[in-house]
Design an enzyme around this catalytic site. Structure first.
Site, short mmCIF file in Angstrom:
data_model
loop_
_atom_site.label_atom_id
_atom_site.label_comp_id
_atom_site.label_asym_id
_atom_site.label_seq_id
_atom_site.Cartn_x
_atom_site.Cartn_y
_atom_site.Cartn_z
N GLN A 1 0.80 -1.22 0.00
CA GLN A 1 0.00 0.00 0.00
C GLN A 1 0.84 1.27 0.00
OE1 GLN A 1 -2.76 -1.86 3.18
NE2 GLN A 1 -3.99 -0.31 2.18
N HIS B 1 1.00 -9.32 4.59
CA HIS B 1 -0.15 -8.41 4.60
C HIS B 1 -0.77 -8.45 3.20
CE1 HIS B 1 -2.06 -4.65 6.45
NE2 HIS B 1 -2.63 -4.77 5.26
N ASN C 1 -1.60 -10.77 8.55
CA ASN C 1 -2.55 -9.67 8.69
C ASN C 1 -3.94 -10.15 8.28
OD1 ASN C 1 -3.37 -6.70 8.73
ND2 ASN C 1 -3.93 -7.32 6.66
N GLU C 2 -4.92 -9.98 9.15
CA GLU C 2 -6.32 -10.25 8.85
C GLU C 2 -6.51 -11.53 8.04
OE1 GLU C 2 -8.10 -6.65 7.29
OE2 GLU C 2 -7.60 -5.52 9.08
#
Ligand SMILES: *[C@@H]1O[C@H](CO)[C@@H](O)[C@H](O)[C@H]1NC(C)=O
Ligand SMILES: *[C@@H]1O[C@H](CO)[C@@H](O)[C@H](O)[C@H]1NC(C)=O
Ligand SMILES: *[C@@H]1O[C@H](CO)[C@@H](O)[C@H](O)[C@H]1NC(C)=O
Ligand SMILES: *[C@@H]1O[C@H](CO)[C@@H](O)[C@H](O)[C@H]1NC(C)=O
Ligand SMILES: *[C@@H]1O[C@H](CO)[C@@H](O)[C@H](O)[C@H]1NC(C)=O
Ligand SMILES: *[C@@H]1O[C@H](CO)[C@@H](O)[C@H](O)[C@H]1NC(C)=O
Ligand SMILES: *[C@@H]1O[C@H](CO)[C@@H](O)[C@H](O)[C@H]1NC(C)=O
Length: 621
Positions: free
Chosen positions: A176, A274, A333-334
């Site tokens: 990101q 991620h 991540n998640e």
């Protein structure tokens, strides 16, 4: 304005109310601070008028320079022997217009093989319009940029402080912010081909790969102590699998990032994965379309039979190189969001446990290892309705219990998950002993809350009917998710697709997590998106009062959970330190700084100052 004022009064009122009760049911909002109300007739008089300066000047203050170094493991030289047969190499930069073929076609990991990875990925409309192609030297932030903005009139009035050692930080992720996606040996990941909902894909990010020093400098200047970022697997191991060469430039780069964070007096926090899964795990089919009936919404490739060993190998390579300086690690991540099916879950929890055990038992790491979970807390629309409560429990247990019951409690998967995914991989007693308890705290990204009711009776059948029905449109969670409370109001302010500013439920959520999985909780991301914020004139982007209100209300509720409910909350990380690329585009901005996508110039938003001011007033160290 009236609603803003009301909300602040409600916040104030909740300070003295019992847990989770926001306002009493009857009468106007109470004003318990008004011991001596001025009810009499005002006395009017004329006085000489003159202007006075009503502004005061205060500055954000940088984190202090480090005075000592802490280490959390042996130095890399002593650890890399834990990963057998490591070899290092470098590759170049891929340009789709360059059709020349490298000559080392016999080398399975040579330049030609690396270029072939990019050709196979064939990222849609790939362009690189970067401002920077070498590392930018940082310049100190001038004090004129560190002047606090006018304070909001309404705000928290509590007297609490955060406990010693509370981790206050900012969070981010590689794909990101980094850019330089086909540069310095990085191979393609899912993020390079991800195109959501048919929208054109943008490759413009924050150029953090070359701009990181200035970004870190700017965050340190605001007084933030923890800097959480993710490492791109495809920069460390372009060929992804065990036994393949390590990218020297990738290792050097993250060494530099970690060292610069430390040099600025901050503490690095690292996430291993991620969302940017290497494309190798998709074989020849690079279709990444979302399927909303699957468990998570995106195919993260975790279910691939080679994923688990490859993840653990990657984790070992990264940890052996950086564990001496990094005290906090996240494996995934998640994981729910990119767990395509039940096999993905199996792969995630085993990969995590193996990594945890490697770190503690073989590497001898003294830091902490956890996962970051997503989940917008499912709250029953009416907590007095047994059916609503059952539906909310079903929702939360699939989203979180599926991972947390085995990992935190050594307990089998919840029934909600097993009934919805009868093809799940069973966990034996030995598995649960191996996996159970292998985690130091619970990372949660609690952006908002979701109001839950059961499926409409008659129309959609019961939760169980839906769980058994593979074509039910309510799968996989088999509940009705809404934004509307029992009296018909949205639970918070709507920003495009999500309703935000719901601190009402955060405190319940922290109580739920801590008391269910019995480990400290860390708020590993929380943030507030504004749709199209970047389209506004710069001053209007910077004066982001709703975001301040979101952050301060969340942190106030966190303090109440700690001080009034006895919930151990270890930290809180703002998402994100700057506006960034949101999986295909930049339509929504979450940052506490703006990023001009043409010039890469950053500006601090008001909310960043408001949060650090709130924290400084309440931090004991
Ligand atoms: C490839 O060439 C096209 C057409 O000249 C250009 O628009 C594009 O930016 C180039 N791509 C890269 C990565 O240089
Ligand atoms: C690629 O570019 C074309 C032409 O500009 C555009 O129509 C298309 O949507 C783009 N595709 C993606 C995936 O960005
Ligand atoms: C799984 O990953 C391997 C690479 O390790 C790849 O060769 C294989 O095709 C993948 N399987 C599927 C079903 O995509
Ligand atoms: C590729 O994967 C997608 C999504 O998983 C699937 O719908 C499609 O059938 C697959 N295509 C082939 C040729 O296997
Ligand atoms: C979900 O619940 C809301 C609130 O009770 C209701 O208005 C809506 O019709 C329900 N939707 C579905 C699909 O059940
Ligand atoms: C399964 O769900 C579909 C879609 O909602 C519905 O048409 C069908 O009747 C359901 N089947 C059963 C057995 O309930
Ligand atoms: C971004 O920078 C460009 C070039 O200086 C400028 O024209 C533009 O107005 C800036 N955008 C904003 C929102 O300030």
């Amino acid at each position: 304005m009236a609603r803003l004022a009301l909300l602040s009064q409600l916040l104030l009122a909740s300070l003295i109310a019992a847990q989770q009760v926001y306002v009493p049911a009857k009468g106007p909002a109470p004003r318990p601070q008004c011991k001596h109300p001025y009810n009499g007739k005002p006395e009017y008089s004329f006085t000489p008028f003159s202007f006075t300066l009503t502004e005061t000047v205060r500055y954000a203050t940088s984190v202090p320079a480090p005075t000592s170094t802490s280490t959390y493991a042996a130095p890399p030289e002593a650890l890399i022997t834990l990963v057998p047969s490591l070899s290092y190499t470098t590759w170049g930069k891929w340009n789709p217009n360059d059709t020349a073929t490298a000559t080392d076609t016999n080398d399975p990991y040579g330049q030609a093989a690396w270029t072939a990875l990019w050709r196979h990925a064939n990222p849609p409309n790939f362009t690189e319009t970067a401002v920077y192609s070498t590392t930018v030297s940082p310049t100190p932030v001038p004090s004129s940029e560190l002047v606090l903005p006018p304070a909001d009139y309404f705000g928290p009035t509590d007297c609490y402080t955060f406990p010693k050692g509370f981790e206050f930080g900012v969070a981010s992720s590689a794909s990101q912010i980094e850019g330089a996606t086909a540069d310095q040996g990085k191979s393609p990941s899912l993020m390079d081909i991800l195109v959501r909902d048919g929208r054109p894909k943008s490759y413009v990010t924050n150029e953090f790969y070359y701009y990181y020093k200035q970004d870190i400098e700017r965050v340190a200047a605001m007084g933030v102590k923890y800097f959480s970022f993710s490492i791109a697997w495809t920069r460390i191991l372009p060929f992804a699998l065990p036994g393949t060469p390590v990218n020297k430039e990738g290792i050097d780069h993250y060494n530099d990032v970690i060292n610069f964070i430390l040099e600025k007096g901050m503490i690095p926090v690292v996430t291993l994965l991620h969302f940017d899964t290497p494309l190798q795990f998709y074989g020849s089919n690079l279709t990444t379309a979302a399927d909303k009936t699957k468990l998570g919404y995106v195919n993260g490739g975790y279910q691939n039979e080679t994923f688990q060993d490859a993840f653990v190998n990657y984790a070992k390579v990264v940890m052996t190189h950086y564990a001496d300086r990094v005290p906090v690690w996240f494996t995934f991540n998640e994981p729910l969001l990119y767990s395509y099916d039940a096999r993905s879950v199996d792969s995630v929890i085993r990969s995590h446990a193996r990594t945890y055990r490697f770190y503690k038992e073989e590497l001898g790491g003294q830091g902490k290892v956890a996962l970051k979970f997503n989940n917008n807390f499912g709250v029953p629309r009416d907590p007095n309705s047994a059916a609503d409560v059952e539906a909310a429990n079903h929702f939360n247990s699939i989203q979180l219990g599926t991972f947390c019951d085995p990992i935190f409690l050594g307990k089998d998967y919840p029934d909600s998950f097993k009934k919805t995914f009868p093809d799940y991989v069973p966990l034996t007693k030995e598995d649960l002993e191996y996996i159970g308890g292998q985690v130091d705290f619970l990372g949660i990204d609690p952006y908002t809350a979701t109001v839950i009711t059961p499926p409409v009776p008659g129309e959609q059948g019961s939760i169980l009917d839906c769980a058994r029905n593979e074509s039910s449109s309510l799968r996989p969670y088999c509940v009705n998710q809404t934004t509307v409370n029992v009296y018909g109001w949205d639970i918070g302010y709507r920003s495009q697709s999500y309703v935000y500013t719901t601190p009402t439920y955060l405190r319940s959520y922290l109580n739920y997590l801590y008391n269910t999985w019995r480990k400290p909780v860390s708020i590993t991301e929380f943030g507030y998106p504004v749709y199209g914020e970047r389209e506004r004139a710069l001053p209007d982007q910077l004066f982001d009062t709703p975001r301040s209100q979101y952050y301060l209300s969340f942190l106030s509720e966190t303090l109440k959970a700690i001080r009034e409910d006895g919930v151990e909350v270890a930290g809180a990380y703002l998402w994100s330190f700057a506006d960034n690329w949101e999986f295909g585009d930049a339509d929504s901005q979450f940052g506490v700084q703006t990023v001009n996508q043409t010039t890469q110039v950053r500006n601090y938003k008001k909310s960043f100052f408001d949060v650090v001011d709130f924290m400084r007033a309440r931090m004991v160290d």
